[in-house]
Design a protein around this motif. Sequence first.
Motif, PDB file in Angstrom:
ATOM      1  N   MET A  35     -83.624 -48.145  63.036  1.00 10.83           N
ATOM      2  CA  MET A  35     -83.694 -49.580  63.613  1.00 10.83           C
ATOM      3  C   MET A  35     -84.456 -50.486  62.879  1.00 10.83           C
ATOM      4  O   MET A  35     -85.616 -49.996  62.178  1.00 10.83           O
ATOM      5  CB  MET A  35     -84.233 -49.562  64.859  1.00 10.83           C
ATOM      6  N   LYS A  65     -78.941 -52.337  58.548  1.00 13.31           N
ATOM      7  CA  LYS A  65     -77.689 -51.695  58.526  1.00 13.31           C
ATOM      8  C   LYS A  65     -76.551 -52.698  58.882  1.00 13.31           C
ATOM      9  O   LYS A  65     -75.659 -52.908  58.235  1.00 13.31           O
ATOM     10  CB  LYS A  65     -77.276 -50.572  59.519  1.00 13.31           C
ATOM     11  N   ASP A 122     -72.452 -50.203  67.445  1.00 14.63           N
ATOM     12  CA  ASP A 122     -73.213 -50.818  68.708  1.00 14.63           C
ATOM     13  C   ASP A 122     -72.134 -51.907  69.263  1.00 14.63           C
ATOM     14  O   ASP A 122     -72.090 -51.907  70.305  1.00 14.63           O
ATOM     15  CB  ASP A 122     -74.437 -51.443  68.447  1.00 14.63           C
ATOM     16  N   VAL A 131     -76.399 -52.832  74.932  1.00 17.11           N
ATOM     17  CA  VAL A 131     -77.107 -51.430  74.595  1.00 17.11           C
ATOM     18  C   VAL A 131     -77.924 -51.094  75.736  1.00 17.11           C
ATOM     19  O   VAL A 131     -78.325 -50.062  76.298  1.00 17.11           O
ATOM     20  CB  VAL A 131     -77.486 -51.214  73.391  1.00 17.11           C
ATOM     21  N   ARG A 152     -75.145 -41.722  74.267  1.00 18.45           N
ATOM     22  CA  ARG A 152     -74.720 -40.982  72.763  1.00 18.45           C
ATOM     23  C   ARG A 152     -73.402 -40.546  72.772  1.00 18.45           C
ATOM     24  O   ARG A 152     -72.699 -40.184  71.929  1.00 18.45           O
ATOM     25  CB  ARG A 152     -75.968 -39.778  73.027  1.00 18.45           C
ATOM     26  N   GLY A 199     -75.585 -47.128  64.726  1.00 18.94           N
ATOM     27  CA  GLY A 199     -76.902 -47.165  65.097  1.00 18.94           C
ATOM     28  C   GLY A 199     -77.938 -46.324  64.682  1.00 18.94           C
ATOM     29  O   GLY A 199     -77.548 -45.142  64.082  1.00 18.94           O
ATOM     30  N   GLY A 200     -79.263 -46.636  64.767  1.00 17.48           N
ATOM     31  CA  GLY A 200     -80.279 -45.677  64.227  1.00 17.48           C
ATOM     32  C   GLY A 200     -80.029 -44.057  64.601  1.00 17.48           C
ATOM     33  O   GLY A 200     -80.728 -43.256  63.770  1.00 17.48           O
ATOM     34  N   GLY A 201     -79.608 -43.956  65.761  1.00 16.55           N
ATOM     35  CA  GLY A 201     -79.860 -42.628  66.328  1.00 16.55           C
ATOM     36  C   GLY A 201     -78.255 -41.843  65.949  1.00 16.55           C
ATOM     37  O   GLY A 201     -78.343 -40.668  66.090  1.00 16.55           O
ATOM     38  N   ARG A 231     -83.825 -53.497  72.000  1.00 13.81           N
ATOM     39  CA  ARG A 231     -83.596 -51.992  71.565  1.00 13.81           C
ATOM     40  C   ARG A 231     -84.456 -51.241  72.589  1.00 13.81           C
ATOM     41  O   ARG A 231     -85.725 -51.296  72.666  1.00 13.81           O
ATOM     42  CB  ARG A 231     -84.423 -52.027  70.385  1.00 13.81           C
ATOM     43  N   PRO A 232     -83.719 -50.736  73.384  1.00 11.68           N
ATOM     44  CA  PRO A 232     -84.191 -49.919  74.555  1.00 11.68           C
ATOM     45  C   PRO A 232     -85.377 -48.783  74.178  1.00 11.68           C
ATOM     46  O   PRO A 232     -86.185 -48.525  74.865  1.00 11.68           O
ATOM     47  CB  PRO A 232     -82.888 -49.216  75.061  1.00 11.68           C
ATOM     48  N   LEU A 233     -85.008 -48.189  73.126  1.00  7.87           N
ATOM     49  CA  LEU A 233     -86.033 -47.155  72.762  1.00  7.87           C
ATOM     50  C   LEU A 233     -87.324 -47.940  72.436  1.00  7.87           C
ATOM     51  O   LEU A 233     -88.478 -47.111  72.388  1.00  7.87           O
ATOM     52  CB  LEU A 233     -85.806 -46.419  71.545  1.00  7.87           C
ATOM     53  N   ARG A 235     -86.065 -38.033  62.780  1.00  4.11           N
ATOM     54  CA  ARG A 235     -84.919 -38.396  62.120  1.00  4.11           C
ATOM     55  C   ARG A 235     -84.703 -38.036  60.745  1.00  4.11           C
ATOM     56  O   ARG A 235     -83.433 -38.193  60.143  1.00  4.11           O
ATOM     57  CB  ARG A 235     -84.431 -39.647  62.728  1.00  4.11           C
TER      58      ARG A 235
HETATM   59  C1  S3P Z   1     -80.923 -46.777  68.420  1.00  8.50           C
HETATM   60  C2  S3P Z   1     -80.594 -47.701  67.640  1.00  8.50           C
HETATM   61  C3  S3P Z   1     -79.783 -49.118  67.816  1.00  8.50           C
HETATM   62  C4  S3P Z   1     -78.874 -48.636  69.315  1.00  8.50           C
HETATM   63  C5  S3P Z   1     -79.490 -48.016  70.343  1.00  8.50           C
HETATM   64  C6  S3P Z   1     -80.344 -46.556  69.863  1.00  8.50           C
HETATM   65  C7  S3P Z   1     -81.699 -45.356  68.178  1.00  8.50           C
HETATM   66  O1  S3P Z   1     -79.238 -49.793  66.976  1.00  8.50           O
HETATM   67  O2  S3P Z   1     -77.862 -47.882  68.851  1.00  8.50           O
HETATM   68  O3  S3P Z   1     -80.669 -48.854  70.573  1.00  8.50           O
HETATM   69  O4  S3P Z   1     -81.619 -44.470  68.646  1.00  8.50           O
HETATM   70  O5  S3P Z   1     -82.326 -45.678  66.825  1.00  8.50           O
HETATM   71  P1  S3P Z   1     -79.783 -50.202  65.764  1.00  8.50           P
HETATM   72  O6  S3P Z   1     -80.264 -49.428  64.791  1.00  8.50           O
HETATM   73  O7  S3P Z   1     -78.642 -50.966  65.146  1.00  8.50           O
HETATM   74  O8  S3P Z   1     -80.780 -51.022  65.973  1.00  8.50           O
END
Ligand code: S3P
Length: 168
Positions: free
Chosen positions: A9, A13, A32, A43, A56, A77-79, A117-119, A139
């Motif tokens: 995140m 990207k 996303d 999200v 996921r 997304g970052g994950g 960003r929920p995380l 990661r």
């Molecule tokens: C996440 C990153 C977010 C989004 C979600 C989970 C992650 O996307 O998919 O909040 O797990 O790193 P960005 O990387 O675009 O912020």
Amino acid sequence: MRIYLIGFMGSGKSHWGRRWAATHEWPFYDLDDMITSSERLSVTDIFEQRGEEYFRMRETLTLRRTLGINRAIIACGGGTPCFHGNMEWMNEQGFTIYLSATPAYLLQQVMADRSQRPLLKNVNEAELLYFIQQKLAEREPFYQQAKLKLHADGLSANSLDSVIGPEN
Ligand code: S3P
């Protein structure tokens, strides 16, 4: 060919994906955004109302659907690369690019819109750098499988010229 942009995140990207797509006149997709428009929830709301596992699952299904898209840049997304075999799948189905950055750089980038960003939402400011360091280390083995690695702080509109070609 389809290009998958991966990275933590705040690595840029979506920002760079959009710019590179414009430079090369390729379509741009943001995973996303594809998920939020099909779910009609943000999200953050998906995480809160349906849980991360559900997100996921939607993320993986949406990613697999990009198989129908050609000559496009897709920001993940970052994950995304870290669940359900997605990294391996992207490497089989497209060209993966990792936008790498230091935890300090990422911290600076995510500070402004952390609430989306929920995380990161519930991590207090003092712990945010530590959280980023831990999560990034976890990661990194996935991100490192990318075909190309670019430093997030040295990017320009022409960074993908060698991948796509300057005039396509
Ligand atoms: C996440 C990153 C977010 C989004 C979600 C989970 C992650 O996307 O998919 O909040 O797990 O790193 P960005 O990387 O675009 O912020």
